[in-house]
Design a protein around this motif. Structure first.
Motif, PDB file in Angstrom:
ATOM      1  N   GLY A  74       0.696  -1.177   0.083  1.00 40.93           N
ATOM      2  CA  GLY A  74      -0.041   0.041   0.073  1.00 40.93           C
ATOM      3  C   GLY A  74       0.698   1.303  -0.046  1.00 40.93           C
ATOM      4  N   ILE A  75      -0.044   2.288  -0.163  1.00 37.76           N
ATOM      5  CA  ILE A  75       0.667   3.514  -0.230  1.00 37.76           C
ATOM      6  C   ILE A  75       0.985   4.166   1.225  1.00 37.76           C
ATOM      7  CG2 ILE A  75       0.715   6.205  -0.795  1.00 37.76           C
ATOM      8  CD1 ILE A  75      -0.606   5.119  -3.562  1.00 37.76           C
ATOM      9  N   ASN A  76       2.114   4.112   1.554  1.00 40.37           N
ATOM     10  CA  ASN A  76       2.481   4.920   3.063  1.00 40.37           C
ATOM     11  C   ASN A  76       3.869   5.409   2.877  1.00 40.37           C
ATOM     12  OD1 ASN A  76       4.803   2.680   3.627  1.00 40.37           O
ATOM     13  ND2 ASN A  76       3.045   1.219   3.667  1.00 40.37           N
ATOM     14  N   ALA A  77       4.349   6.055   3.945  1.00 39.68           N
ATOM     15  CA  ALA A  77       5.580   7.018   4.050  1.00 39.68           C
ATOM     16  C   ALA A  77       6.576   5.823   3.620  1.00 39.68           C
ATOM     17  CB  ALA A  77       5.803   7.445   5.550  1.00 39.68           C
ATOM     18  N   GLY A  78       6.896   4.631   3.963  1.00 38.38           N
ATOM     19  CA  GLY A  78       7.954   3.737   3.718  1.00 38.38           C
ATOM     20  C   GLY A  78       7.972   3.289   2.503  1.00 38.38           C
ATOM     21  N   THR A  79       6.885   3.011   1.549  1.00 40.53           N
ATOM     22  CA  THR A  79       6.789   2.563   0.286  1.00 40.53           C
ATOM     23  C   THR A  79       6.934   3.673  -0.490  1.00 40.53           C
ATOM     24  OG1 THR A  79       4.465   2.540   0.299  1.00 40.53           O
ATOM     25  CG2 THR A  79       5.388   0.587   0.699  1.00 40.53           C
ATOM     26  N   GLN A  85      13.332   7.282  -3.416  1.00 37.12           N
ATOM     27  CA  GLN A  85      14.868   6.997  -3.817  1.00 37.12           C
ATOM     28  C   GLN A  85      15.136   6.400  -5.207  1.00 37.12           C
ATOM     29  OE1 GLN A  85      15.953   9.005  -0.858  1.00 37.12           O
ATOM     30  NE2 GLN A  85      17.460   7.829  -1.666  1.00 37.12           N
ATOM     31  N   ALA A  86      14.684   5.244  -5.293  1.00 40.79           N
ATOM     32  CA  ALA A  86      14.944   4.650  -6.712  1.00 40.79           C
ATOM     33  C   ALA A  86      14.619   5.599  -7.789  1.00 40.79           C
ATOM     34  CB  ALA A  86      14.010   3.595  -6.946  1.00 40.79           C
ATOM     35  N   ALA A  87      13.554   6.605  -7.835  1.00 39.98           N
ATOM     36  CA  ALA A  87      13.555   7.664  -9.003  1.00 39.98           C
ATOM     37  C   ALA A  87      14.533   8.507  -9.023  1.00 39.98           C
ATOM     38  CB  ALA A  87      12.116   8.134  -8.809  1.00 39.98           C
TER      39      ALA A  87
END
Length: 172
Positions: A74-79, A85-87
């Motif tokens: 899900g969409i959360n601060a960690g994900t 970071q990858a982008a």
């Protein structure tokens, strides 16, 4: 010396384990005159260039994996942070690796993530479109503005992102 320290016991001097000065060869004046640092850097970059496509493919996979985690958890601060970071890594290295168009798309994705009020405001479908666009550009070798399809894709993603952000800002 730091003004916040009240006595000499509040610090520790750390000595590096290796003196790097011992690793550098000092050029003779004759060698120094012949040495061209720009040419040396270009030569080193040319040697590394054979790895660029593989590095870009790996970075695009990292972005896809980060999105997969976002989808699973899900969409959360960690994900969202993992996706960002990858982008951000792609944005920073893409031009050097010969994919400036991918860097612009990754930069636009970073902008979207930075500008939303909270992670829950991110549209999953638009995130997926960014990830898919980057993967397609890398696999199809869409490197720069000469690639009409890649450029059109970037333009459309920017338009959709700006439109979405303007609507979110009006609501909030």
């Amino acid at each position: 010396m730091c003004a916040d320290l009240t006595d000499d016991e509040n610090y520790e001097v750390v000595k590096p384990p290796t003196d790097l000065r011992k690793k550098v060869r000092i050029l003779s004046p004759r060698e120094a005159k012949k040495f061209d640092p720009v040419k040396a850097a270009e030569t080193a970059l040319a040697r590394l260039a054979q790895n660029f496509d593989g590095w870009m493919t790996s970075s695009a996979k990292d972005l896809h994996d980060a999105y997969g985690l976002l989808e699973a958890q899900g969409i959360n601060a960690g994900t969202v942070d993992g996706l960002y970071q990858a982008a951000h890594n792609l944005k920073g290295q893409a031009a050097t690796l010969g994919y400036p168009l991918v860097g612009e798309v990754a930069g636009s994705l970073c902008y979207l993530i930075e500008e939303v009020p909270s992670p829950s405001d991110l549209p999953k479908a638009l995130l997926a479109q960014y990830v898919d666009a980057i993967r397609a550009m890398v696999s199809e070798n869409a490197r720069d503005q000469d690639n009409a399809v890649g450029t059109a894709l970037l333009t459309k993603l920017n338009e959709v992102t700006n439109d979405y952000l303007s609507r979110v800002r009006q609501i909030g």
